[in-house]
Design a protein around this motif. Structure first.
Motif, short mmCIF file in Angstrom:
data_model
loop_
_atom_site.label_atom_id
_atom_site.label_comp_id
_atom_site.label_asym_id
_atom_site.label_seq_id
_atom_site.Cartn_x
_atom_site.Cartn_y
_atom_site.Cartn_z
N GLU A 15 13.58 4.43 -32.87
CA GLU A 15 14.98 4.74 -32.58
C GLU A 15 15.95 3.76 -33.24
OE1 GLU A 15 13.86 1.60 -29.71
OE2 GLU A 15 12.88 3.35 -30.56
N THR A 415 19.70 2.86 -27.73
CA THR A 415 20.70 3.53 -28.55
C THR A 415 21.91 3.90 -27.71
OG1 THR A 415 19.50 5.59 -28.20
CG2 THR A 415 19.07 4.41 -30.25
N TYR A 447 14.83 9.81 -26.45
CA TYR A 447 13.57 9.74 -27.20
C TYR A 447 12.41 9.49 -26.24
CZ TYR A 447 14.98 4.76 -27.07
OH TYR A 447 15.42 3.52 -26.68
N ARG A 502 11.64 13.52 -31.08
CA ARG A 502 12.27 12.22 -31.23
C ARG A 502 11.48 11.20 -30.40
NH1 ARG A 502 18.02 10.18 -28.81
NH2 ARG A 502 18.33 8.39 -30.19
N GLY A 504 10.31 6.80 -29.70
CA GLY A 504 10.76 5.42 -29.86
C GLY A 504 10.15 4.51 -28.82
#
Length: 714
Positions: A15, A415, A447, A502, A504
């Motif tokens: 990420e 994030t 994510y 996605r 991370g």
């Protein structure tokens, strides 16, 4: 290996290297003006490190001032304020960091105020991740506190006209043993501008002499959390505040083809914001905002996406070509296998799982004359500041990010998408806007912990000596990849793949997956040569710390060779990562007839060097064990046609009170070793310990996490 801000960065922190989702069309501080007169402890800039350099993608942020940075201030009234860019996300570092300074100043922890995660007030920090707060930030604050103590001694010696050896510091004052008089910190600093720069390690208190650090100091502001007085981001308000919602795509990778916002725009008090792929609304209250976003009519262009049913084949087929990156590689696998009496080969699979934080992503944003202020729950306030500055094309000096103590992160709040979305809506509305993600949004658009496939090939002689160890991880990552056992011929590699979701950071990163595969396979090797799993591990281990925790866990658990069968079984697992070592033993009930899987008890022995706060460390370990049970037994993200198909807690199984085993924790407190972080590593060994216990109970070897999402299946 990638690097962020000068620190080696584990590959699975994907990420931090994503492109920006949205593309919308400080000199040296005057410290005395900000803080007032008194003693200020500064840190002279050093070579770039994880805590001090602002370079790197996705929130490398700027750098700290090139000359000095303030960490500690003792005011004219004696108040002690400490500044750190670290964020409190439930791991209780506010208390442990306070203890570091209290120890050096010989004062009670409640006398110290910690200002955290405020990009205007605190020194730059790369983020609260990687179990780095204790080994890096606590050690830094010990240095700052020690420097302040020595400066106060100098001031007191001058005040009393006495030798420093005759002075004693305690409880916010310095006493003169000769005269029997005392002077407070505030009296020493009153009306003066005192600056002390720290460049070296200073005379910090050795762990063996700790009086405040190393003890179970109660949680700072604990009453506020229990009574509900504490304010999280979701509790924040501002005068004239509006509420926002964002229109989400119909599937992953979908692009907006057309939008009809007529119905939403006709709703009283609603503002629709359409900027490229970003579409959102603001309204006076959350329900009106929800009605407005539901009234938007959008058409999306989609593309084919794989489903969870084909995930593991997909990861293999889309892995990087050639060799992967690896841990220790030595000897010859071919020769090691040739020397083995038994060869075992198996594949292990790891599902995507969600962070499921108590507090979903949230932000409150407001603009004032081109300057942006945002409150948000994040593990990386300076990273979020950088994201905001990049998204809106403004300088970072015009962005102020504050992180209230946050309702959990687990690596999932690195994030700043909620902050960017709230800021874009606030810019359009001309008023403060609060945006709180729904649980469905959190399950879908955040994510996930990377899924993975792990292939293990190993060889062992009849005397229990492991002769070969080959380990390949596809996609989930390289943390905890290296084999801790003494094997002459070994090869460990992590291979990247094109992830369909996605993915991370997650608590302990890939170490949980790698430990599950390795410790399950180690048990199978032991059984192949008819050795007790504890005896087998000790035979192949030379590392003293690992042997010690393994024996400590087994002793506390009451390990008995050959125990198991008739639906009950015991298992153990060993691990090392980020400067800590641990061993976990588990007892389970695993009934093949009913499919019941119940973890009855678990014991973890943990060595993270010198223990800072025993009770709170036990809380961390217990919490990690409970969280680890979810990924071990139940949790898995399911997806099809580009969408998550179980985006609610009613469909996504997390541990419940009825799932909790009896938990015992053994702390191996080593005052001779530096303190390591403990937020991640305790989670690593519970899954393989449970899996090994299930095998002992039922004879069924489960090689997929989660192991029993719908009960025991052969």
């Amino acid at each position: 290996m990638n690097r962020l801000d000068g620190m080696p960065l584990e590959l699975e922190r994907y990420e931090l290297f994503e492109p920006r989702r949205y593309h919308f069309d400080v000199d040296r501080r005057d410290f005395f003006k900000i803080l007032g007169f008194g003693l200020i402890i500064l840190c002279v800039a050093e070579p770039a490190s994880a805590q001090e350099s602002g370079r790197g993608r996705r929130g490398g942020g700027g750098q700290i001032p090139s000359d000095v940075n303030a960490w500690l201030h003792i005011s004219e009234d004696g108040a002690i304020t400490v500044f750190t860019g670290k964020a409190e996300v439930g791991q209780n570092i506010r208390t442990s960091l306070t203890q570091a300074v209290a120890e050096e100043l010989r004062t009670a922890a409640p006398a110290i105020k910690l200002v955290m995660a405020d990009t205007l007030l605190t020194p730059y920090d790369a983020g609260t991740f990687g179990s780095q707060t204790t080994p890096q930030m606590a050690s830094r604050l010990h240095r700052m506190g020690a420097a302040a103590r020595e400066t106060l001694f100098d001031l007191a010696a001058d005040h009393f006209k006495a030798d420093r050896a005759s002075l004693k510091i305690a409880d916010g004052k310095i006493s003169n043993n000769g005269s029997g008089t005392a002077v407070t910190f505030g009296e020493l600093t009153k009306g003066q501008k005192l600056v002390k720069s720290v460049t070296g390690n200073g005379e910090v208190t050795p762990a063996g002499e700790w009086k405040i650090a190393g003890t179970s100091v109660p949680k700072v502001d604990g009453r506020d959390f229990v009574t509900g007085k504490h304010k999280y981001t979701t509790d924040m308000t501002a005068p004239g505040m509006l509420h926002g919602r964002v229109l989400r795509p119909s599937a992953f990778g979908a692009t907006l083809a057309s939008l009809d916002s007529t119905a939403a725009e006709q709703m009283p008090g609603v503002t629709v914001v359409h900027d490229g792929e970003f579409v959102g609304v603001t309204a006076a209250d959350p329900l009106s905002a929800e009605h407005a976003v539901n009234a938007l009519r959008a058409k999306w262009d989609t593309k084919p996406q794989p489903s969870s049913a084909e995930l593991f084949d997909y990861l293999r087929k889309h892995s990087s070509e050639g060799g992967g990156r690896g841990g220790a590689n030595s000897g010859s696998i071919e020769q090691g296998l040739a020397a083995a009496t038994h060869q075992l080969k198996a594949a292990y699979t790891i599902a995507y799982i969600a962070h499921t934080p108590l507090e979903p992503r949230a932000a409150l944003a407001q603009w004032d004359n081109g300057k942006l202020m945002v409150w948000t729950g994040s593990q990386r306030p300076f990273g979020v500041r950088s994201e905001l500055a990049g998204a809106f094309g403004i300088g970072e000096e015009n962005v102020h990010v504050i992180v209230p103590d946050t309702g959990s992160g687990y690596g999932g709040k690195h994030t700043g998408e909620a902050a960017v979305e709230a800021a874009r809506l606030a810019k359009a509305a001309g008023k403060p806007v609060k945006l709180v993600w729904t649980r469905q949004e959190e399950f879908t658009w955040a994510y996930f912990r990377p899924a993975g496939v792990i292939d293990v090939t190993a060889g062992v002689r009849d005397d229990g000596t492991i002769t070969a160890w080959e380990f390949h991880n596809y996609n989930s990552g390289g943390s905890g990849l290296a084999c801790p056992y003494d094997v002459a011929n070994q090869k460990c590699q992590a291979h990247t793949s094109n992830s369909p979701l996605r993915q991370g950071s997650y608590r302990a990163l890939a170490a949980t997956a790698n430990h599950f595969a390795r410790e399950s396979h180690i048990d199978d090797l032991a059984r192949a040569v008819k050795m007790d799993p504890l005896e087998f591990r000790l035979k192949n281990l030379k590392d003293t710390r690992m042997r010690n925790v393994l024996q400590a866990a087994a002793d506390k658990f009451g390990w008995r060779a050959g125990a198991g069968g008739n639906g009950r079984g015991i298992g153990l697992a060993l691990g090392a990562e980020k400067g800590s070592v641990l061993a976990t033993c588990a007892e389970v009930l695993a009934d093949k007839e009913s499919g019941t899987v119940k973890v009855l008890r678990a014991v973890t022995a943990f060595d993270c060097g010198a223990v800072v706060n025993p009770n709170h460390l036990k809380n961390q370990i217990e919490g990690a064990l409970v969280m680890g049970l979810g990924g071990a037994l139940f949790e898995a993200i399911e997806f099809s046609n580009g969408m998550i198909t179980n985006p609610f807690l009613s469909d996504y199984r997390v541990p419940r009170f009825s799932d909790l085993p009896k938990i015992d924790v053994v702390l191996v407190d080593r005052k001779d070793a530096p303190s390591a972080g403990a937020g991640e590593t305790p989670i690593m060994a519970i899954a393989p310990a449970v899996g090994n216990a299930i095998f002992a109970a039922s004879g069924i070897r489960l090689r997929s996490m989660p192991m029993a999402p719908e009960g025991l299946r052969g």
